[in-house]
Design an enzyme around this catalytic site. Structure first.
Site, short mmCIF file in Angstrom:
data_model
loop_
_atom_site.label_atom_id
_atom_site.label_comp_id
_atom_site.label_asym_id
_atom_site.label_seq_id
_atom_site.Cartn_x
_atom_site.Cartn_y
_atom_site.Cartn_z
N TRP A 87 0.95 -1.13 0.01
CA TRP A 87 -0.07 -0.09 0.14
C TRP A 87 0.93 1.18 -0.05
CZ3 TRP A 87 -1.52 2.97 4.83
CH2 TRP A 87 -2.79 3.92 4.63
N ASP A 119 0.09 -4.73 9.79
CA ASP A 119 -0.93 -4.14 9.47
C ASP A 119 -2.25 -5.03 9.27
OD1 ASP A 119 -2.83 -2.23 8.52
OD2 ASP A 119 -1.42 -1.43 7.07
N LYS A 131 -13.02 -0.67 7.12
CA LYS A 131 -13.78 -1.62 6.15
C LYS A 131 -14.84 -2.47 7.21
CE LYS A 131 -9.98 -0.39 4.30
NZ LYS A 131 -9.72 0.49 3.11
C1 LMR Z 1 -7.21 1.56 0.06
O1 LMR Z 1 -6.05 0.83 -0.03
O2 LMR Z 1 -7.93 1.54 -1.08
C2 LMR Z 1 -7.58 1.61 1.29
O3 LMR Z 1 -7.06 1.60 2.41
C3 LMR Z 1 -8.21 3.49 1.37
C4 LMR Z 1 -6.86 4.23 1.58
O4 LMR Z 1 -6.57 4.98 2.35
O5 LMR Z 1 -5.90 4.25 0.46
#
Ligand code: LMR
Length: 404
Positions: free
Chosen positions: A136, A217, A252
């Site tokens: 991420w 996480d 979520k």
């Molecule tokens: C995502 O990965 O789309 C979500 O966790 C929202 C975000 O804050 O990026």
């Protein structure tokens, strides 16, 4: 009035956020056929972001009792933080009984990562942080913001569409003692590819052997295989005698994105260590936003602490999980029909909200420009944005952009 301020003259325009920027572009798109598969948000079968019934009931009851809106404890209320601990580790976990856990309410999972990284920058500023390749995007940004150098460990194997255990173990062996390793406890974001239980055993051994600090996480607990199953890795890490950081989120699992409800939990060796770590956590929170907001976390703790609402939540969460699974099966079927000869089994093997589709940035852009279908440039699609009405359109468009 001057036409521009010298102070701002050299300020460059920042790049659009890879996820939230797309969500903004989606909102601005006026084409009626548009489909949002960019952001990690669960949409129901009718394409709506649900208000869970358990949340609705908790909200009605809380709004009926107008309590003073005073400042909260910096770490949030005990009813909330204790409920978080039980959800992550199980109600009768020895670390809870022994007072070895520090939990602080945070502004979503992102806030937990921010406070955790700030805390670590005071404790081990020279450590390097390691994130999965890919991860991420905000993991890196938050770590760098806290002053850490960030490296990537192998994770996703593009050739097989699976997990690269050998690469990950090789890279963890290269990390230095005391380095931070960010791990997705379940439902890997962005790939949806999780290590098997056996793979995890080897990862946990490597983290312990190389004396790395795991920062787990867990933003999608309940979206993989179940609440217990998805938090199993936390308990397996907690069985080792090592410090552990955990960032968790209810965005979520409670469909409470805008309420920003999450938690930072630190597993320490004993109650005295926990006391000192809590004092530092409070300092980090104070310097960030002073103390957390009331409403979202009180909804979550009302649900988690009342057996009837808790049972309803688990049922609703299972419903979301099952619908995503159903969409995975449908997407595999539709894409297999559209692109004969190509194997799409990876879609049903992946876990959580996301699927790494294999599409590249140009194809993602074509999906946006030509079809108003928004996916992340990495090829990540949010399966939870699919429904019976849009899935044929999406599958046809995905097939068309792959054909060129
Ligand atoms: C995502 O990965 O789309 C979500 O966790 C929202 C975000 O804050 O990026």
């Amino acid at each position: 009035m001057t036409s521009s301020f010298p102070l701002f003259a050299a300020v460059p325009l920042a790049a659009r956020d890879s996820i939230l920027g797309l969500n903004e572009a989606f909102q601005a798109d006026t084409r009626p056929e548009k489909v949002n598969l960019s952001i990690g948000v669960y949409y129901d079968a009718a394409g709506k972001i649900p208000v869970l019934s358990c949340v609705q009931k908790a909200m009605e009851s809380l709004l009926g009792q107008a309590t003073p809106r005073t400042y909260q404890p910096m770490e949030g209320p005990a009813a909330y933080t204790q409920a978080v601990q039980k959800l992550l580790l199980g109600a009768d976990h020895p670390a809870i009984r022994e007072g070895r856990l520090v939990t602080a309410q945070s502004l979503g999972g992102t806030g937990a990562l921010k406070v955790g990284d700030d805390l670590l920058s005071g404790i081990c500023p020279k450590a390097k942080a390691w994130v999965s390749s890919p991860t991420w995007d905000n993991h890196r940004a938050i770590l760098e913001g806290a002053g850490f150098a960030v490296g990537a460990y192998a994770y996703y194997d593009a050739a097989t569409g699976g997990f690269d255990l050998a690469g990950m173990l090789r890279d963890l062996a290269r990390a230095k003692e005391g380095d931070i390793v960010v791990l997705h406890a379940c439902c890997h974001n962005p790939t949806g590819v999780d290590p098997t239980a056996e793979d995890w055993g080897k990862i946990i051994d490597a983290v312990e052997q190389h004396k790395l600090l795991p920062f787990l996480d867990i933003a999608y607990q309940g979206f993989g295989d179940g609440l217990q199953e998805d938090s199993e890795i936390i308990r397996r890490f907690a069985a080792r005698n090592i410090p552990i950081f955990i960032a968790s989120s209810f965005s979520k699992s409670f469909s409470l994105y805008g309420e920003r409800v999450g938690a930072l939990t630190v597993i320490t060796a004993n109650a005295d260590e926990a006391k000192r770590m809590l004092s530092q956590t409070k300092r980090a929170i104070r310097a960030n936003y002073s103390n957390p907001p009331i409403f979202g976390a009180s909804l979550v703790s009302s649900v988690l602490n009342q057996p009837d609402l808790r049972a309803l939540w688990e049922e609703e969460l299972a419903g979301m999980r099952d619908r995503i699974r159903e969409m995975r099966l449908m997407l595999r079927e539709r894409l297999s029909a559209q692109v004969p000869g190509k194997n799409f089994d990876f879609i049903v093997k992946q876990r959580g909200m996301f699927s790494y589709s294999g599409l590249n940035a140009q194809q993602a852009q074509k999906l946006r420009d030509t079809y108003s279908i928004y996916i992340v440039d990495s090829g990540r699609i949010c399966v939870a944005g699919l429904n019976a009405k849009n899935i044929d359109y999406v599958a046809e468009a995905m097939a068309a952009v792959q054909k060129g």
